[in-house]
Design a protein around this motif. Structure first.
Motif, short mmCIF file in Angstrom:
data_model
loop_
_atom_site.label_atom_id
_atom_site.label_comp_id
_atom_site.label_asym_id
_atom_site.label_seq_id
_atom_site.Cartn_x
_atom_site.Cartn_y
_atom_site.Cartn_z
N GLN A 139 -46.38 -39.86 -2.04
CA GLN A 139 -46.41 -38.42 -2.27
C GLN A 139 -47.30 -37.72 -1.25
O GLN A 139 -46.95 -36.66 -0.74
CB GLN A 139 -46.90 -38.12 -3.69
CG GLN A 139 -45.91 -38.50 -4.76
CD GLN A 139 -46.49 -38.31 -6.14
OE1 GLN A 139 -47.52 -38.90 -6.47
NE2 GLN A 139 -45.84 -37.50 -6.94
N VAL A 140 -48.45 -38.30 -0.96
CA VAL A 140 -49.36 -37.69 0.01
C VAL A 140 -48.70 -37.65 1.38
O VAL A 140 -48.76 -36.62 2.08
CB VAL A 140 -50.70 -38.46 0.06
CG1 VAL A 140 -51.57 -37.98 1.20
CG2 VAL A 140 -51.43 -38.32 -1.25
N MET A 141 -48.05 -38.75 1.79
CA MET A 141 -47.37 -38.77 3.09
C MET A 141 -46.23 -37.76 3.13
O MET A 141 -46.01 -37.12 4.16
CB MET A 141 -46.85 -40.18 3.40
CG MET A 141 -47.94 -41.22 3.63
SD MET A 141 -49.08 -40.77 4.94
CE MET A 141 -48.02 -40.77 6.34
N THR A 142 -45.52 -37.60 2.03
CA THR A 142 -44.44 -36.61 1.97
C THR A 142 -45.00 -35.21 2.14
O THR A 142 -44.42 -34.38 2.87
CB THR A 142 -43.68 -36.74 0.64
OG1 THR A 142 -43.15 -38.05 0.55
CG2 THR A 142 -42.55 -35.73 0.56
N MET A 143 -46.12 -34.91 1.47
CA MET A 143 -46.72 -33.58 1.61
C MET A 143 -47.17 -33.33 3.03
O MET A 143 -46.93 -32.25 3.59
CB MET A 143 -47.90 -33.43 0.63
CG MET A 143 -47.47 -33.22 -0.81
SD MET A 143 -48.82 -32.71 -1.87
CE MET A 143 -49.59 -34.27 -2.22
N VAL A 144 -47.81 -34.30 3.65
CA VAL A 144 -48.32 -34.11 5.01
C VAL A 144 -47.17 -33.93 6.00
O VAL A 144 -47.19 -33.03 6.84
CB VAL A 144 -49.23 -35.30 5.41
CG1 VAL A 144 -49.55 -35.29 6.89
CG2 VAL A 144 -50.49 -35.30 4.58
N ILE A 145 -46.15 -34.78 5.91
CA ILE A 145 -45.03 -34.71 6.86
C ILE A 145 -44.24 -33.43 6.67
O ILE A 145 -43.88 -32.75 7.64
CB ILE A 145 -44.13 -35.96 6.72
CG1 ILE A 145 -44.88 -37.19 7.23
CG2 ILE A 145 -42.82 -35.79 7.47
CD1 ILE A 145 -44.20 -38.50 6.96
N SER A 146 -43.94 -33.05 5.42
CA SER A 146 -43.17 -31.83 5.19
C SER A 146 -43.96 -30.59 5.62
O SER A 146 -43.40 -29.64 6.17
CB SER A 146 -42.73 -31.72 3.74
OG SER A 146 -43.85 -31.65 2.89
N PHE A 147 -45.29 -30.57 5.39
CA PHE A 147 -46.10 -29.45 5.84
C PHE A 147 -46.10 -29.37 7.37
O PHE A 147 -45.96 -28.29 7.95
CB PHE A 147 -47.55 -29.59 5.32
CG PHE A 147 -48.42 -28.43 5.68
CD1 PHE A 147 -48.34 -27.23 4.98
CD2 PHE A 147 -49.33 -28.54 6.72
CE1 PHE A 147 -49.14 -26.17 5.32
CE2 PHE A 147 -50.13 -27.48 7.07
CZ PHE A 147 -50.04 -26.28 6.36
N GLY A 148 -46.21 -30.50 8.04
CA GLY A 148 -46.16 -30.53 9.50
C GLY A 148 -44.83 -30.03 10.03
O GLY A 148 -44.78 -29.28 11.01
N LEU A 149 -43.72 -30.43 9.40
CA LEU A 149 -42.40 -29.95 9.83
C LEU A 149 -42.25 -28.45 9.61
O LEU A 149 -41.65 -27.75 10.44
CB LEU A 149 -41.30 -30.70 9.08
CG LEU A 149 -41.08 -32.15 9.50
CD1 LEU A 149 -40.06 -32.83 8.59
CD2 LEU A 149 -40.61 -32.22 10.94
N LEU A 150 -42.80 -27.94 8.51
CA LEU A 150 -42.72 -26.50 8.26
C LEU A 150 -43.53 -25.72 9.29
O LEU A 150 -43.10 -24.65 9.74
CB LEU A 150 -43.21 -26.18 6.85
CG LEU A 150 -42.25 -26.55 5.72
CD1 LEU A 150 -42.92 -26.34 4.37
CD2 LEU A 150 -40.97 -25.76 5.80
N VAL A 151 -44.68 -26.24 9.67
CA VAL A 151 -45.50 -25.56 10.68
C VAL A 151 -44.79 -25.58 12.03
O VAL A 151 -44.78 -24.57 12.76
CB VAL A 151 -46.90 -26.21 10.77
CG1 VAL A 151 -47.67 -25.71 11.98
CG2 VAL A 151 -47.69 -25.94 9.50
N MET A 152 -44.18 -26.70 12.40
CA MET A 152 -43.52 -26.81 13.69
C MET A 152 -42.26 -25.95 13.77
O MET A 152 -41.89 -25.49 14.85
CB MET A 152 -43.16 -28.27 13.99
CG MET A 152 -44.39 -29.10 14.29
SD MET A 152 -44.17 -30.89 14.61
CE MET A 152 -42.47 -31.19 14.60
N THR A 153 -41.59 -25.71 12.64
CA THR A 153 -40.34 -24.95 12.65
C THR A 153 -40.51 -23.56 12.05
O THR A 153 -39.52 -22.95 11.64
CB THR A 153 -39.26 -25.72 11.87
OG1 THR A 153 -39.69 -25.88 10.51
CG2 THR A 153 -38.96 -27.06 12.51
#
Length: 192
Positions: free
Chosen positions: A41-55
């Motif tokens: 869950q923590v990795m999902t939150m970090v990766i999805s937040f990073g993708l949202l920031v990049m896009t």
């Protein structure tokens, strides 16, 4: 009830002992809201937040609502992963198991190296049968060559002579009984 008739009851606590590693508190910040969270869950939150920031140039057209979406989407994905189970495991562990299974050689491993099984090959063999005859004609080339020096022949042990074949039985009509294949072969060898 005797000892042999006593009912045996077994308990299994393996599922209770398989607690996933979770993050429930941060040092100094206390308990996490909605936690504890698994590593997946923590990795999902970090990766999805990073993708949202990049896009964010593609989707961030809502003003102040952008910050709420950047917090709610990762948290919502992590919440969904808490209840998603594949074969009793969280999805990250199930995908990891699938990758390990697909990368394992079909014949398994031996001493850490992939085991190779040789392809089966057809066995081929040659069998030569020579029939010795009692009389051998002298080859024409042997008559023109000079005879080699006499070499003493190796000493051979004498074979015991076979017992004479019994006389063929005579049937009531006065004819000899027919011989079997083996008897005919032995008779022809004795004649030679």
């Amino acid at each position: 009830m005797s000892a042999s008739e006593e009912e045996l009851i077994g308990h299994s606590y393996t599922r209770a002992r398989k607690h996933p590693l979770v993050i429930g508190k941060l040092p100094g910040a206390g308990r996490l809201p909605g936690g504890p969270y698994t590593i997946t869950q923590v990795m999902t939150m970090v990766i999805s937040f990073g993708l949202l920031v990049m896009t964010r140039d593609l989707w961030a057209h809502f003003g102040a609502m952008n910050f709420i979406l950047m917090a709610l989407i990762p948290w919502g994905l992590a919440w969904v992963l808490r209840y998603a189970r594949l074969d009793g495991r969280d999805p990250a562990r199930a995908v990891r198991s699938l990758l390990i299974y697909s990368s394992t050689p079909a014949q398994g491993r031996l001493a850490g190296k992939p085991q190779r099984v040789a392809r089966p090959r057809l066995a081929t063999a040659t069998c030569t049968v020579r029939v010795r005859s009692a009389e051998r004609p002298a080859p024409a080339a042997a008559a023109t060559k000079p005879a080699p020096a006499a070499v003493p022949a190796p000493v051979r042990k004498a074979r015991p002579t076979p017992a004479p074949a019994p006389a063929p039985a005579v049937a009531a009509a006065g004819r000899p009984e027919p011989k079997t294949g083996l008897q005919a072969l032995l008779a022809s060898l004795d004649e030679q």
